[in-house]
Design a protein around this motif. Structure first.
Motif, PDB file in Angstrom:
ATOM      1  N   PRO A 196       0.786  -1.239   0.000  1.00 43.85           N
ATOM      2  CA  PRO A 196       0.000   0.000   0.000  1.00 43.85           C
ATOM      3  C   PRO A 196       0.817   1.289   0.000  1.00 43.85           C
ATOM      4  O   PRO A 196       0.440   2.270   0.652  1.00 43.85           O
TER       5      PRO A 196
ATOM      6  N   SER B  18      -8.606  -1.810   5.826  1.00 46.88           N
ATOM      7  CA  SER B  18      -7.794  -0.848   5.061  1.00 46.88           C
ATOM      8  C   SER B  18      -7.169   0.163   6.015  1.00 46.88           C
ATOM      9  O   SER B  18      -7.547   1.339   6.056  1.00 46.88           O
ATOM     10  N   ASP B  19      -6.190  -0.290   6.784  1.00 44.24           N
ATOM     11  CA  ASP B  19      -5.565   0.551   7.812  1.00 44.24           C
ATOM     12  C   ASP B  19      -4.160   0.016   8.060  1.00 44.24           C
ATOM     13  O   ASP B  19      -3.986  -0.961   8.794  1.00 44.24           O
ATOM     14  N   LEU B  20      -3.168   0.641   7.439  1.00 39.28           N
ATOM     15  CA  LEU B  20      -1.809   0.127   7.528  1.00 39.28           C
ATOM     16  C   LEU B  20      -1.274   0.122   8.953  1.00 39.28           C
ATOM     17  O   LEU B  20      -0.696  -0.871   9.404  1.00 39.28           O
ATOM     18  N   GLU B  21      -1.455   1.215   9.677  1.00 43.39           N
ATOM     19  CA  GLU B  21      -0.858   1.279  11.014  1.00 43.39           C
ATOM     20  C   GLU B  21      -1.488   0.252  11.942  1.00 43.39           C
ATOM     21  O   GLU B  21      -0.802  -0.366  12.768  1.00 43.39           O
TER      22      GLU B  21
ATOM     23  N   SER C 150      -3.970   3.094  -0.653  1.00 44.85           N
ATOM     24  CA  SER C 150      -2.527   3.303  -0.687  1.00 44.85           C
ATOM     25  C   SER C 150      -2.211   4.588   0.054  1.00 44.85           C
ATOM     26  O   SER C 150      -3.065   5.471   0.197  1.00 44.85           O
TER      27      SER C 150
ATOM     28  N   TYR D 230       6.272  -3.134   7.415  1.00 44.82           N
ATOM     29  CA  TYR D 230       5.218  -3.754   6.609  1.00 44.82           C
ATOM     30  C   TYR D 230       5.637  -5.155   6.156  1.00 44.82           C
ATOM     31  O   TYR D 230       4.850  -6.114   6.254  1.00 44.82           O
TER      32      TYR D 230
ATOM     33  N   GLY E  32      -1.846  -8.469   3.588  1.00 41.28           N
ATOM     34  CA  GLY E  32      -1.621  -7.031   3.610  1.00 41.28           C
ATOM     35  C   GLY E  32      -2.918  -6.276   3.845  1.00 41.28           C
ATOM     36  O   GLY E  32      -4.016  -6.818   3.670  1.00 41.28           O
ATOM     37  N   PRO E  33      -2.826  -4.998   4.247  1.00 43.93           N
ATOM     38  CA  PRO E  33      -4.025  -4.204   4.485  1.00 43.93           C
ATOM     39  C   PRO E  33      -4.849  -4.056   3.220  1.00 43.93           C
ATOM     40  O   PRO E  33      -4.305  -3.855   2.136  1.00 43.93           O
TER      41      PRO E  33
ATOM     42  N   TYR F 101      -2.742  -2.568  10.906  1.00 46.74           N
ATOM     43  CA  TYR F 101      -2.236  -3.848  10.393  1.00 46.74           C
ATOM     44  C   TYR F 101      -0.848  -4.141  10.949  1.00 46.74           C
ATOM     45  O   TYR F 101      -0.537  -5.292  11.292  1.00 46.74           O
TER      46      TYR F 101
END
Length: 368
Positions: free
Chosen positions: A9, A271-274, A22, A33, A255-256, A276
């Motif tokens: 992302p 849908s949340d990278l942090e 992204s 990540y 992955g997110p 995740y």
């Protein structure tokens, strides 16, 4: 067949039309990540996969070392010994020699280049940060590394676009040895910069359809098969990973924002990278298990995307039974009578004239 998808992302900057999940300018999180994806992979340890697809975002931002670490860890978690296709999406600004060498060394055999256009003005209007020369150099560089599959994304309906511009892009890519093209019609998606401030010279819906039809005729004249609504390939170069999606096969997404479909169960990561990074294996937001009727309808809809292959009704009946599929096939016959679908024996296909107006047809297939 089972596919493995990795959602990467990260982007240098967000394009004006993009609504995929992204994040721009967060390369500081790439190492974390990669570690999180491998943690999530271990939760499914032991599964085997036939295809791999690294999408995004911009997977080439992983860099050579990040890519090698990711692929090494995936091979430790999964059985990839039978993998027949492995794709990485790259953008021209980050697909350097080291990255491509790492891709080859890690067993990737297919590259998809985010070209979109080979007209600098068109690229600038939608926020792409590469230029035509860089895109051409990337395709040439990928060819020099011996990738068996080289795909390029192209957008139809960019601001101010006319057929001579689109023709130049397609002609040049074909001459460079690209053997697969994903040709997408531009759409204004909610929450994007382009939707918030549409350019005055966007081609109309009819103009966009005409451009797409001209592109299709041109590519078919070069020997490309229009095998899926937005995808063209020379014989033997269809994307196997995506064919598995459209044939209703199993796939796991890591992955997110990555989606999965395993044994009839669909689920999607948040849908949340942090978030995740804190909980890589515990942030599934959407879970759905379809019953037989809904599963049959979904499979039928996906198979209609395959324009030549279509849906073989006899196979659907064998899998789901006469009673389960009876209403669905009656809907199909109604749409044949309306000219929306064609039928040859037990095979139904989307009518050629309906490719760009297929969404209402798919809704009817699903009973919506």
């Amino acid at each position: 067949m089972r596919g493995l998808y990795i959602h990467v992302p990260f982007c240098i900057s967000k394009c004006a039309y993009c609504d995929f999940y992204s994040l721009a300018d967060r390369s500081d999180l790439i190492d974390s990540y990669v570690g999180a994806v491998l943690d999530e992979a271990r939760a499914y340890s032991g599964l085997s996969f036939d295809t791999l697809y690294l999408g995004g975002g911009t997977p080439s931002l992983l860099g050579a070392e990040g890519l090698k670490k990711l692929l090494h860890g995936l091979r430790q978690a999964f059985d990839l010994s039978g993998m027949i296709e492995a794709t990485i999406e790259v953008n021209p600004e980050s697909a350097n020699v080291d990255l491509l060498q790492a891709a080859v060394d890690s067993g990737l055999n297919r590259v998809s280049v985010g070209v979109q256009s080979l007209v600098d003005g068109e690229l600038q209007r939608v926020g792409r940060i590469h230029n035509a020369a860089e895109a051409i150099a990337t395709v040439e560089r990928a060819g020099s590394f011996g990738f068996g599959g080289i795909s390029a994304d192209v957008i139809v309906g960019l601001p101010g676009q006319r057929w001579p511009m689109l023709h130049f892009t397609l002609m040049t890519l074909a001459a460079l040895g690209v053997n697969h093209l994903s040709v997408y019609c531009l759409s204004l998606e909610d929450g994007t910069r382009l939707a918030a401030n549409p350019p005055h010279d966007l081609p109309s819906g009819d103009e966009q359809a005409e451009l797409f039809e001209e592109a299709r005729c041109f590519l078919e004249g070069l020997g490309f098969l229009h095998y899926e609504i937005s995808n063209f390939a020379l014989e033997g170069h269809e994307c196997l990973h995506n064919l598995n999606y459209w044939r209703g096969g199993d796939y796991l997404g890591l992955g997110p924002a990555a989606a999965s479909h395993i044994e009839g169960k669909r689920f999607k990561n948040r849908s949340d990278l942090e978030a995740y990074l804190r909980h890589p294996a515990g942030l599934v937001d959407e879970v759905e298990e379809l019953g037989p009727r809904d599963k049959a309808a979904e499979e039928a809809m996906l198979r209609l995307r395959l324009l030549s292959e279509g849906l073989v009704a006899d196979e659907l009946v064998r899998r789901y039974g006469v009673d389960t599929t009876a209403d669905l096939l009656r809907r199909f016959d109604d749409m044949v009578n309306e000219g929306l679908l064609t039928r040859d024996g037990s095979t139904y296909c989307l009518a050629r004239s309906r490719v760009l107006t297929s969404n209402p047809i798919f809704a009817r297939v699903l009973g919506l």
